[in-house]
Design a protein around this motif. Structure first.
Motif, PDB file in Angstrom:
ATOM      1  N   VAL A  17     -12.078  29.370  26.461  1.00  0.00           N
ATOM      2  CA  VAL A  17     -11.695  30.743  26.744  1.00  0.00           C
ATOM      3  C   VAL A  17     -11.495  30.918  28.264  1.00  0.00           C
ATOM      4  N   SER A  39      -8.216  29.305  29.504  1.00  0.00           N
ATOM      5  CA  SER A  39      -6.738  29.892  28.974  1.00  0.00           C
ATOM      6  C   SER A  39      -6.446  30.829  29.709  1.00  0.00           C
ATOM      7  N   VAL A  46     -11.471  39.131  29.213  1.00  0.00           N
ATOM      8  CA  VAL A  46     -11.476  37.900  28.579  1.00  0.00           C
ATOM      9  C   VAL A  46     -12.318  37.005  29.372  1.00  0.00           C
ATOM     10  N   GLY A  66     -15.645  34.801  28.488  1.00  0.00           N
ATOM     11  CA  GLY A  66     -15.706  33.430  28.345  1.00  0.00           C
ATOM     12  C   GLY A  66     -16.960  32.696  29.164  1.00  0.00           C
TER      13      GLY A  66
END
Length: 171
Positions: A74, A77, A102, A106
């Motif tokens: 995560v 990315s 996000v 992560g």
């Protein structure tokens, strides 16, 4: 230096080279594989005949490693440019807010994996008072999750280095 800060350090020039980026990616891969080596070693030893105890590595021991590996996926990315993106540079609104959320999730996955491995070590191996060959199973789990967390940070920093030798084509 024009700023009035007491502590100012310049970034070394060698950090902008393509070799530093490549070395960072390889270092992250080596740390990740070394972390999983520790855990796979402990897992295979726990099920061998040389293990003198009835304690084995079960699925509960794997959960922190799975969380750390998913957190690494995560985190890596997310591009660094998305963290400061305004609504005009990408399609849609609130891109920076979504990317930061996000990224936080992560890091929360990785921190949960590390905390889970420490909890498994404390509750499954230290609290009952097992001797060292059995205690190694929990220690290897903590080492593995710590190395996965450190490799994720190294990979994210090395992939998101700003450098002068690359350029972007925009239509």
């Amino acid at each position: 230096m024009s700023s009035h800060s007491a502590f100012q350090f310049r970034k070394p020039e060698w950090l902008n080279s393509p070799n530093a980026r490549t070395a960072g990616v390889y270092l992250a891969g080596a740390l990740f594989s070394l972390g999983f080596f520790f855990f796979i070693d402990a897992s295979s030893f726990s099920h061998s005949r040389k293990n003198g105890s009835e304690i084995h590595i079960k699925f509960v021991d794997w959960i922190p490693g799975i969380c750390s590996a998913l957190g690494m996926l995560v985190i890596n990315s997310i591009e660094k440019t998305r963290l400061s993106a305004d609504s005009y540079s990408y399609s849609g609104t609130g891109v920076a807010w979504k990317a930061r959320t996000v990224l936080f999730l992560g890091f929360a996955l990785m921190a949960g994996g590390l905390a889970g491995s420490v909890a498994v070590l404390a509750l499954k191996y230290i609290q009952p008072g097992f001797p060292f060959p059995t205690l190694y199973f929990g220690i290897a789990n903590v080492i593995a999750n710590g190395l996965i967390m450190f490799s994720s940070v190294v990979l994210w920093v090395s992939q998101n280095m700003e450098d002068d030798y690359t350029y972007n084509l925009a239509l």
